[in-house]
Design a protein around this motif. Sequence first.
Motif, short mmCIF file in Angstrom:
data_model
loop_
_atom_site.label_atom_id
_atom_site.label_comp_id
_atom_site.label_asym_id
_atom_site.label_seq_id
_atom_site.Cartn_x
_atom_site.Cartn_y
_atom_site.Cartn_z
N VAL A 79 0.71 -0.84 0.37
CA VAL A 79 0.02 -0.37 -0.04
C VAL A 79 0.91 1.34 0.20
O VAL A 79 1.96 1.72 0.97
N ALA A 80 0.77 1.99 -0.90
CA ALA A 80 1.34 3.60 -0.78
C ALA A 80 1.28 4.31 0.09
O ALA A 80 0.06 3.92 0.69
N ASP A 81 2.48 5.21 0.04
CA ASP A 81 2.03 6.29 1.06
C ASP A 81 0.74 7.06 0.83
O ASP A 81 0.71 7.72 0.19
N GLY A 82 -0.38 7.54 1.84
CA GLY A 82 -1.24 7.93 1.47
C GLY A 82 -2.48 7.20 0.65
O GLY A 82 -3.54 7.90 0.66
N GLU A 83 -2.08 6.36 0.67
CA GLU A 83 -3.34 5.32 -0.11
C GLU A 83 -4.65 4.42 0.91
O GLU A 83 -3.92 3.76 2.09
N LEU A 84 -5.02 4.68 0.53
CA LEU A 84 -6.28 3.44 1.79
C LEU A 84 -6.43 2.49 -0.09
O LEU A 84 -7.87 2.71 -0.38
N VAL A 85 -6.65 0.95 0.56
CA VAL A 85 -7.22 -0.01 -0.28
C VAL A 85 -7.82 -0.44 0.28
O VAL A 85 -7.67 -1.41 1.18
N LEU A 86 -9.35 -0.70 -0.38
CA LEU A 86 -9.98 -1.40 0.00
C LEU A 86 -9.88 -3.07 -0.76
O LEU A 86 -9.97 -2.65 -2.36
N GLY A 87 -10.87 -4.22 -0.18
CA GLY A 87 -10.97 -5.37 -0.66
C GLY A 87 -12.15 -6.27 -0.27
O GLY A 87 -12.68 -5.72 0.28
N ARG A 88 -12.16 -7.18 -1.07
CA ARG A 88 -13.52 -8.15 -1.30
C ARG A 88 -13.02 -9.48 -1.85
O ARG A 88 -12.20 -9.62 -3.11
N ILE A 89 -13.66 -10.64 -1.17
CA ILE A 89 -13.61 -11.59 -2.14
C ILE A 89 -14.67 -11.48 -3.46
O ILE A 89 -15.81 -10.77 -2.85
N SER A 90 -13.99 -12.32 -4.41
CA SER A 90 -14.93 -11.35 -5.19
C SER A 90 -14.53 -12.73 -6.89
O SER A 90 -13.64 -13.18 -7.06
N ASP A 91 -15.89 -13.32 -7.34
CA ASP A 91 -15.76 -14.56 -8.21
C ASP A 91 -16.35 -13.24 -9.75
O ASP A 91 -16.54 -13.88 -10.23
N ASP A 92 -16.24 -12.21 -9.31
CA ASP A 92 -16.88 -11.63 -10.37
C ASP A 92 -16.26 -9.73 -10.02
O ASP A 92 -17.24 -9.00 -9.51
N PRO A 93 -15.41 -9.79 -10.01
CA PRO A 93 -14.61 -8.54 -9.70
C PRO A 93 -15.02 -7.52 -10.48
O PRO A 93 -15.17 -5.96 -9.59
N ARG A 94 -15.44 -7.40 -11.95
CA ARG A 94 -15.94 -6.17 -12.67
C ARG A 94 -17.62 -5.82 -11.95
O ARG A 94 -17.51 -4.85 -11.67
N ARG A 95 -18.57 -7.02 -11.61
CA ARG A 95 -19.36 -6.46 -10.96
C ARG A 95 -19.04 -5.90 -9.75
O ARG A 95 -20.50 -4.73 -9.32
N HIS A 96 -18.55 -6.31 -8.79
CA HIS A 96 -18.31 -5.48 -7.20
C HIS A 96 -16.98 -4.34 -7.72
O HIS A 96 -16.77 -4.00 -6.47
N HIS A 97 -16.52 -3.48 -8.00
CA HIS A 97 -15.83 -2.68 -7.96
C HIS A 97 -16.66 -1.43 -7.88
O HIS A 97 -15.78 -0.63 -6.86
N ASP A 98 -17.19 -1.18 -9.34
CA ASP A 98 -18.36 0.19 -8.58
C ASP A 98 -19.02 0.14 -7.13
O ASP A 98 -18.50 1.31 -6.51
N PRO A 99 -19.42 -0.73 -6.75
CA PRO A 99 -20.42 -0.75 -5.18
C PRO A 99 -19.46 0.17 -4.74
O PRO A 99 -19.00 0.66 -3.24
N LEU A 100 -17.36 -0.28 -4.53
CA LEU A 100 -16.99 -0.65 -3.31
C LEU A 100 -15.93 1.07 -3.99
O LEU A 100 -15.14 2.01 -3.14
N ARG A 101 -16.10 0.98 -5.37
CA ARG A 101 -15.91 1.93 -5.30
C ARG A 101 -16.43 3.90 -5.07
O ARG A 101 -15.41 4.75 -4.84
N ALA A 102 -17.45 3.51 -5.04
CA ALA A 102 -18.95 4.37 -4.53
C ALA A 102 -18.08 4.69 -3.17
O ALA A 102 -17.91 5.96 -2.90
N LEU A 103 -17.70 3.91 -2.57
CA LEU A 103 -17.77 4.75 -1.15
C LEU A 103 -16.38 4.51 -0.56
O LEU A 103 -16.59 5.39 0.22
N LEU A 104 -15.23 4.44 -1.24
CA LEU A 104 -14.24 5.02 -0.93
C LEU A 104 -13.95 6.28 -1.45
O LEU A 104 -13.30 6.84 -0.74
#
Length: 313
Positions: free
Chosen positions: A33-58
């Motif tokens: 993780v780079a300095d000043g960066e916050l990385v949010l993760g999730r276990i997923s078998d469909d990362p494209r579908r789950h990316h946008d909901p996580l991105r919205a919260l970030l």
Amino acid sequence: MSATPARLACLLLAFLGFFPGPGAAWEPDPGEVADGELVLGRISDDPRRHHDPLRALLDYVVPRMRSVGIRRGRVLMARDFQQMASYLRRGRVDWVTETAATGLLLAERSGGQVLVGTERNGVAMYRSLIFARRDSGIRSLADLRGRSIAFQNPQSTSAFYAPAATLLDAGVELEILLSPKDRPRSDATGYVFAQSESNIGTWVHKRLVDAGAFSNLDWNDLGRLPESMRADLVVIAETPDFPRGLEIVGSGMTAARVERLREVLLGAAADPAAREALRRFFGTDGFFAIDEAQRAGLQRLRDSAQQVRSRVE
């Protein structure tokens, strides 16, 4: 149009399992993780579908963490539990959103901690139900010996970990089946993964399996279990309540950043600016602090999940 040698090589690697193939978005070896960066993760078998909901919260959280040095956010998916546990241990991800049992196991494996609980669609806590057909003669967990049960997937708390632990606690051993047509030995219950709650209800109703397990919310969802099907089913066991979801933070986050993230998440439900981000984040209504009674329940759930992983998987 003929494929180039480079494209043929990539397709071959994807077939062999080195890359996940078209439509996926895995990072095979993410850096620290780079300095000043916050990385949010999730276990997923469909990362494209789950990316946008996580991105919205970030996008909502990151600007509110500038006081502790956070300037940008990144989403990181893992294909399974082992990969996400490795990311947390090695500092590749700061914060993971998961179901309760999987979140607890990730925290334990990585030295992380439970930050807050996640409320969804107005519900903070729910429970698992184990059910069978009314005409099956199955009325207790002991009756499932020599029979089969459908779970959802290996990451599900309500449709795998909690009901599987309930069976083990009742002295019923579990063994995985090759398919719904396969049969277990006479002193064990065989299980299969149906991949969706709708499939679980349908498989039980059509007698492909003898029993199924999912949450009380799914039981009352007519879209997943129509009344015409539910009338033919009977609940034979229920588990204690547990949170809809958990937010887990890794051991590499500073105490100041952990505390600020907790403040931002707990305050989001009362912030009009968070409304759209919460809606897109899997229909989340907000986050809640875990009280002592809930912590005791989570301890029991963690012990149950450990039992399932050691005796079943």
